[in-house]
Design a protein around this motif. Structure first.
Motif: not given
Length: 460
Positions: A61-64, A72-85, A112-123
């Motif tokens: 759901p995340f996008c910057r 779309c059902n999205k959460i706009a944030t620049k905080n990359a820490k939301v991804v791991e949880p 994979w849809g979103g939001g923006t799946p490319s919000f995720l880092s490669l790892d």
């Protein structure tokens, strides 16, 4: 620029009412809050008997930054820490689903849809793929359809190489419009070079299919400005192009309140943009699949339509028919056996359910026999632009012309207006009727309100 068929703007305006997009039937407005995780678990277990391949949808759901047009059902944030949880919650959802599924079934499709799946880092992308593989067993078949939605502002050539290594073979890139004025009006500044660079690299890497998303009806668009965008997109030669109709519903989508209604193209201009789009894309060799989608004649979507195996789901048109769809993530929708099930649309509710070791099923519906007949009829119309009532009779053991007499009566006016031909036991949309296929499908919808309201977008 020749039109591919006779154009009747007055008729299109008359039929331009509110109506469902029929990514499902019944639509989400028929889903019940009484449908719970036990009902979904039972559907998952029943689906094992048929042994159909699986299609997995993962909602990120995340996008910057929020684009003003977005619904779309999205959460706009620049905080990359939301991804791991969130990935941990996705894994928990997989763990809870797995006991109810025969995981020997092939995962033929992944999206994979979103939001923006490319919000995720490669790892993080690698981590999520590893978890999906561990829980469900991903496919190595050359016929698999593994797709991801990409924001060209966030991805680069290294992203594409990584995605290919992870097994993705299809990309969908959001473009919307290449006009800088329109981009500023929708809060999405995206220079053409970003899209071109990714398309060139994806082509070099051998991705099977590339899709570009465009939107018509955005603020400051004109038929001439959108024609300029189309010229540039056609030159990029993607295999698929989606041209969505912008639905301005600021009362429902907060981000759209940044768009001034007076900046939107009027009804006549919007129809002119659509007319230009169809003429230019078909003139460039694209097949109008239906509704918003165009594809090269050798693309799998066009082939599936010719062969009668095209399917429609929550991600649009699909060439992989007869899969059970398992949706993962906040707001994701599953279509398994004879059931639709939707997860909580609020992230906190989604998290709370999983933290309590419950599937995050919020609502859904189990289809009746009547629902299944009408779903089949609507899907055939939406995918094939025609309906064979004899085939419907044989599939369900009914007299389809008699059973669907109410629907055929509702098609009498569109038939007189030249939108549909009823030849014996065949219902066929005319070229102009294909643009109004949602309206034709509404004739078969037994759950539709007598006057469809603005919960639904306009048809054209």
């Amino acid at each position: 620029m020749a039109d591919p068929f006779t154009w009747d703007a007055a008729l299109l305006r008359r039929y331009d009412t509110h109506g469902p997009r029929y990514s499902s039937y019944p639509t989400i407005y028929s889903f019940s809050d009484d449908f719970d995780e036990q009902a979904y678990q039972a559907a998952l277990a029943r689906s094992n008997a048929d042994g159909r391949p699986l299609s997995l949808y993962v909602h990120i759901p995340f996008c910057r930054k929020a684009c003003h047009y977005c619904a779309c059902n999205k959460i706009a944030t620049k905080n990359a820490k939301v991804v791991e949880p969130y990935i941990s919650r996705l894994d928990r959802e997989m763990v809870l689903i797995r006991p109810h599924l025969d995981t020997r079934r092939e995962v033929a499709q992944l999206h994979w849809g979103g939001g923006t799946p490319s919000f995720l880092s490669l790892d993080q992308m690698s981590d999520l793929i590893d978890r999906l593989d561990a829980r469900f067993g991903l496919s190595n078949s050359r016929h698999r359809d593994y797709a991801i939605e990409i924001d060209p502002r966030e991805a680069d050539v290294f992203t594409l190489r990584h995605l290919q290594a992870l097994g993705f073979n299809r990309l969908s890139l959001g473009v919307q419009d290449l006009d800088p004025r329109v981009q500023r009006a929708i809060n999405r500044i995206q220079p053409r070079i970003l899209t071109e660079a990714l398309l060139d690299e994806a082509d070099r890497l051998g991705f099977r299919s590339l899709n570009l998303d465009l939107i018509y009806g955005l603020p400051l668009q004109t038929r001439d400005s959108f024609a300029a965008t189309l010229e540039q997109v056609i030159a990029m030669a993607p295999a698929r192009i989606s041209v969505f109709n912008y639905a301005h519903m600021p009362e429902r989508f907060t981000a759209q309140r940044h768009i001034r209604a007076e900046d939107l193209p009027g009804p006549e201009e919007k129809l002119a943009i659509l007319r230009t789009t169809i003429a230019m894309l078909t003139g460039a060799g694209y097949v109008h699949i239906g509704m918003d989608h165009f594809a090269r004649s050798n693309d799998s979507l066009a082939i599936a339509q010719r062969e009668g195996t095209l399917q429609r789901n929550f991600q649009g048109y699909s060439s992989h028919a007869q899969c059970d769809l398992v949706g993962l993530g906040v707001s994701a929708i599953s279509c398994v056996d004879d059931v639709y099930a939707q997860n909580h649309i609020n992230l906190a509710d989604y998290e709370a359910a999983l933290d309590a070791s419950h599937l995050p099923t919020a609502r859904g519906i189990r289809l009746t026999f009547d629902d299944r007949i009408r779903r089949h009829a609507i899907e055939q119309l939406m995918c094939d632009m025609k309906l064979d009532l004899d085939e419907l009779s044989e599939t369900f053991g009914i007299d389809a012309p008699r059973y669907l007499e109410d629907a055929l009566e509702r098609l009498e006016t569109p038939q007189r207006d030249g939108l549909v031909l009823i030849e014996g036991h065949r219902v066929v949309a005319t070229p102009l009727g294909r643009l109004l296929i949602r309206h034709l499908a509404m004739a078969f919808d037994a759950r539709l309100p007598l006057k469809p309201d603005d919960r639904f977008s306009r048809i054209v």
